[in-house]
Design a protein around this motif. Structure first.
Motif, PDB file in Angstrom:
ATOM      1  N   GLY A 190       0.814  -1.204   0.000  1.00  0.00           N
ATOM      2  CA  GLY A 190       0.000   0.000   0.000  1.00  0.00           C
ATOM      3  C   GLY A 190       0.851   1.259   0.000  1.00  0.00           C
ATOM      4  O   GLY A 190       2.060   1.215   0.237  1.00  0.00           O
ATOM      5  N   TYR A 191       0.186   2.402  -0.288  1.00  0.00           N
ATOM      6  CA  TYR A 191       0.857   3.697  -0.343  1.00  0.00           C
ATOM      7  C   TYR A 191       0.474   4.539   0.880  1.00  0.00           C
ATOM      8  O   TYR A 191      -0.704   4.636   1.238  1.00  0.00           O
ATOM      9  CB  TYR A 191       0.423   4.491  -1.586  1.00  0.00           C
ATOM     10  CG  TYR A 191       0.707   3.842  -2.917  1.00  0.00           C
ATOM     11  CD1 TYR A 191       1.916   4.064  -3.577  1.00  0.00           C
ATOM     12  CD2 TYR A 191      -0.249   3.041  -3.532  1.00  0.00           C
ATOM     13  CE1 TYR A 191       2.166   3.488  -4.824  1.00  0.00           C
ATOM     14  CE2 TYR A 191      -0.009   2.461  -4.774  1.00  0.00           C
ATOM     15  CZ  TYR A 191       1.203   2.704  -5.414  1.00  0.00           C
ATOM     16  OH  TYR A 191       1.436   2.133  -6.642  1.00  0.00           O
ATOM     17  N   ILE A 192       1.461   5.177   1.482  1.00  0.00           N
ATOM     18  CA  ILE A 192       1.232   6.255   2.439  1.00  0.00           C
ATOM     19  C   ILE A 192       2.114   7.411   1.958  1.00  0.00           C
ATOM     20  O   ILE A 192       3.338   7.401   2.138  1.00  0.00           O
ATOM     21  CB  ILE A 192       1.590   5.860   3.890  1.00  0.00           C
ATOM     22  CG1 ILE A 192       0.706   4.689   4.343  1.00  0.00           C
ATOM     23  CG2 ILE A 192       1.401   7.048   4.831  1.00  0.00           C
ATOM     24  CD1 ILE A 192       0.953   4.242   5.785  1.00  0.00           C
ATOM     25  N   SER A 196       6.421   7.942   1.419  1.00  0.00           N
ATOM     26  CA  SER A 196       7.025   7.485   0.170  1.00  0.00           C
ATOM     27  C   SER A 196       5.979   7.462  -0.941  1.00  0.00           C
ATOM     28  O   SER A 196       4.812   7.136  -0.690  1.00  0.00           O
ATOM     29  CB  SER A 196       7.601   6.072   0.346  1.00  0.00           C
ATOM     30  OG  SER A 196       8.024   5.540  -0.890  1.00  0.00           O
ATOM     31  N   PRO A 197       6.392   7.775  -2.174  1.00  0.00           N
ATOM     32  CA  PRO A 197       5.461   7.665  -3.305  1.00  0.00           C
ATOM     33  C   PRO A 197       5.323   6.227  -3.807  1.00  0.00           C
ATOM     34  O   PRO A 197       4.507   5.962  -4.688  1.00  0.00           O
ATOM     35  CB  PRO A 197       6.128   8.552  -4.374  1.00  0.00           C
ATOM     36  CG  PRO A 197       7.595   8.473  -4.067  1.00  0.00           C
ATOM     37  CD  PRO A 197       7.690   8.365  -2.572  1.00  0.00           C
ATOM     38  N   LYS A 198       6.132   5.319  -3.252  1.00  0.00           N
ATOM     39  CA  LYS A 198       6.111   3.929  -3.676  1.00  0.00           C
ATOM     40  C   LYS A 198       5.238   3.079  -2.756  1.00  0.00           C
ATOM     41  O   LYS A 198       5.048   3.410  -1.585  1.00  0.00           O
ATOM     42  CB  LYS A 198       7.528   3.349  -3.699  1.00  0.00           C
ATOM     43  CG  LYS A 198       8.474   4.044  -4.670  1.00  0.00           C
ATOM     44  CD  LYS A 198       9.845   3.410  -4.605  1.00  0.00           C
ATOM     45  CE  LYS A 198      10.814   4.078  -5.575  1.00  0.00           C
ATOM     46  NZ  LYS A 198      12.169   3.465  -5.496  1.00  0.00           N
ATOM     47  N   GLU A 237      15.862   3.095   4.597  1.00  0.00           N
ATOM     48  CA  GLU A 237      14.803   2.797   3.631  1.00  0.00           C
ATOM     49  C   GLU A 237      13.616   2.151   4.340  1.00  0.00           C
ATOM     50  O   GLU A 237      13.774   1.465   5.345  1.00  0.00           O
ATOM     51  CB  GLU A 237      15.324   1.850   2.545  1.00  0.00           C
ATOM     52  CG  GLU A 237      16.466   2.424   1.723  1.00  0.00           C
ATOM     53  CD  GLU A 237      16.940   1.466   0.647  1.00  0.00           C
ATOM     54  OE1 GLU A 237      16.451   0.312   0.629  1.00  0.00           O
ATOM     55  OE2 GLU A 237      17.782   1.866  -0.158  1.00  0.00           O
ATOM     56  N   ILE A 238      12.423   2.376   3.811  1.00  0.00           N
ATOM     57  CA  ILE A 238      11.215   1.806   4.406  1.00  0.00           C
ATOM     58  C   ILE A 238      11.175   0.307   4.154  1.00  0.00           C
ATOM     59  O   ILE A 238      11.289  -0.145   3.008  1.00  0.00           O
ATOM     60  CB  ILE A 238       9.957   2.480   3.832  1.00  0.00           C
ATOM     61  CG1 ILE A 238       9.929   3.961   4.249  1.00  0.00           C
ATOM     62  CG2 ILE A 238       8.690   1.765   4.315  1.00  0.00           C
ATOM     63  CD1 ILE A 238       8.801   4.758   3.625  1.00  0.00           C
ATOM     64  N   ALA A 239      11.010  -0.458   5.230  1.00  0.00           N
ATOM     65  CA  ALA A 239      10.897  -1.910   5.114  1.00  0.00           C
ATOM     66  C   ALA A 239       9.429  -2.334   5.085  1.00  0.00           C
ATOM     67  O   ALA A 239       9.061  -3.273   4.380  1.00  0.00           O
ATOM     68  CB  ALA A 239      11.618  -2.598   6.265  1.00  0.00           C
ATOM     69  N   ALA A 240       8.580  -1.638   5.871  1.00  0.00           N
ATOM     70  CA  ALA A 240       7.166  -2.016   5.940  1.00  0.00           C
ATOM     71  C   ALA A 240       6.397  -0.968   6.726  1.00  0.00           C
ATOM     72  O   ALA A 240       6.974  -0.189   7.497  1.00  0.00           O
ATOM     73  CB  ALA A 240       6.998  -3.385   6.599  1.00  0.00           C
ATOM     74  N   TYR A 241       5.075  -0.969   6.509  1.00  0.00           N
ATOM     75  CA  TYR A 241       4.158  -0.208   7.357  1.00  0.00           C
ATOM     76  C   TYR A 241       3.441  -1.204   8.268  1.00  0.00           C
ATOM     77  O   TYR A 241       2.784  -2.139   7.781  1.00  0.00           O
ATOM     78  CB  TYR A 241       3.120   0.544   6.527  1.00  0.00           C
ATOM     79  CG  TYR A 241       3.682   1.585   5.582  1.00  0.00           C
ATOM     80  CD1 TYR A 241       4.542   2.579   6.034  1.00  0.00           C
ATOM     81  CD2 TYR A 241       3.340   1.576   4.226  1.00  0.00           C
ATOM     82  CE1 TYR A 241       5.055   3.532   5.171  1.00  0.00           C
ATOM     83  CE2 TYR A 241       3.833   2.528   3.347  1.00  0.00           C
ATOM     84  CZ  TYR A 241       4.698   3.503   3.830  1.00  0.00           C
ATOM     85  OH  TYR A 241       5.196   4.446   2.960  1.00  0.00           O
ATOM     86  N   TYR A 242       3.564  -1.008   9.566  1.00  0.00           N
ATOM     87  CA  TYR A 242       2.888  -1.871  10.539  1.00  0.00           C
ATOM     88  C   TYR A 242       1.597  -1.161  10.941  1.00  0.00           C
ATOM     89  O   TYR A 242       1.617  -0.070  11.522  1.00  0.00           O
ATOM     90  CB  TYR A 242       3.791  -2.092  11.749  1.00  0.00           C
ATOM     91  CG  TYR A 242       3.176  -2.926  12.860  1.00  0.00           C
ATOM     92  CD1 TYR A 242       3.196  -4.317  12.806  1.00  0.00           C
ATOM     93  CD2 TYR A 242       2.575  -2.309  13.958  1.00  0.00           C
ATOM     94  CE1 TYR A 242       2.653  -5.073  13.822  1.00  0.00           C
ATOM     95  CE2 TYR A 242       2.019  -3.059  14.982  1.00  0.00           C
ATOM     96  CZ  TYR A 242       2.057  -4.436  14.913  1.00  0.00           C
ATOM     97  OH  TYR A 242       1.508  -5.181  15.925  1.00  0.00           O
TER      98      TYR A 242
END
Length: 255
Positions: A190-192, A196-198, A237-242
């Protein structure tokens, strides 16, 4: 003003048997940190006495015990007691605020390793109390190391020693757009936009949160969800959104 610190006291509660090597390694780590802190290869901590019941070790500088012409014990011990307790608090509170994090990241790796080793007996259930001491009177800084705090010290120490420590950034009520959702626990993206735009991996604290997203009256891909949780990063770097809470949603045309 309290009594001056002339000794350093370490009390291991005998809640369960303590492995000998782990016990001696814990005290050795304390001694190693004292020598590093004092910057004197000739100065070292000695076990002056151990009392009955709990393992209650009273430690003093070698100069204080051997009767140096210029005793360095009281001053060195007092400063070291403050330094050691500050080390324990800094590593235990790593991840709570930016100021503490910056301080923790600046610590020498040898000090971090000494703290982790010292916490060994406490992590196995033998609470450890450290304090300054003056003729059995508790004085100066104190720290009570229970099993949970010891486990936190060891975990935080590993993060600090890692080349790419995992960091966490808390967020609340951020809009989330789903990119991909699968039946398996892995593969949700998903996007937040704030971070990040990714699209990045989504980890749900509970399966019911994911079900709540999927089984609404409209397609989950036509909705902006407002969520709270933690951004997990590694190496910058972003690994995940919890995701641990869904605060609401709105249809994308209405957003």
């Amino acid at each position: 003003m309290g009594e001056s610190v002339t000794r350093f006291r370490v009390k291991f509660e005998n809640e369960r048997p303590i492995e000998l090597l782990e016990f001696t390694a814990s005290l050795a780590a304390l001694g190693n940190e004292y020598r590093r802190f004092a910057g004197d290869e000739d100065g070292y901590l000695c076990v002056e006495r151990i009392t009955e019941g709990s393992i209650d070790a009273i430690l003093a500088d070698s100069g204080a015990i051997l009767g140096s012409i210029v005793p360095i014990g009281p001053t060195a011990i007092q400063y070291f007691a403050e330094h050691w307790v500050d080390l324990l608090k800094t590593i235990a509170n790593y991840g709570i605020d930016k100021l503490t994090d910056a301080k923790a990241k600046s610590l020498p790796s040898s000090s971090v390793k000494n703290v982790m080793t010292f916490a060994g007996p406490a992590s196995k259930g033998n609470s450890t109390f450290v304090c300054g001491d003056n003729n059995t009177i508790v004085t100066g800084p104190t720290f009570n190391l229970d099993a949970a705090t010891a486990a936190t010290l060891i975990q935080n120490g590993r993060h600090l020693l890692s080349a790419n420590p995992v960091e966490e950034v808390r967020f609340q009520t951020e809009p989330l757009k789903l990119y991909q959702v699968r039946d398996a626990k892995k593969g949700d993206l998903g996007y937040i936009d704030r971070f990040s735009p990714k699209a990045h991996r989504l980890i749900f604290a509970d399966d019911s949160l994911k079900a709540q997203m999927l089984h609404g009256e409209v397609s989950p891909f036509d909705v902006h969800f407002f969520v709270s949780g933690i951004v997990k990063t590694a190496g910058g770097e972003i690994a995940a959104y919890y995701i641990d809470k869904i605060d609401g949603f709105t249809e994308r045309d209405a957003a």
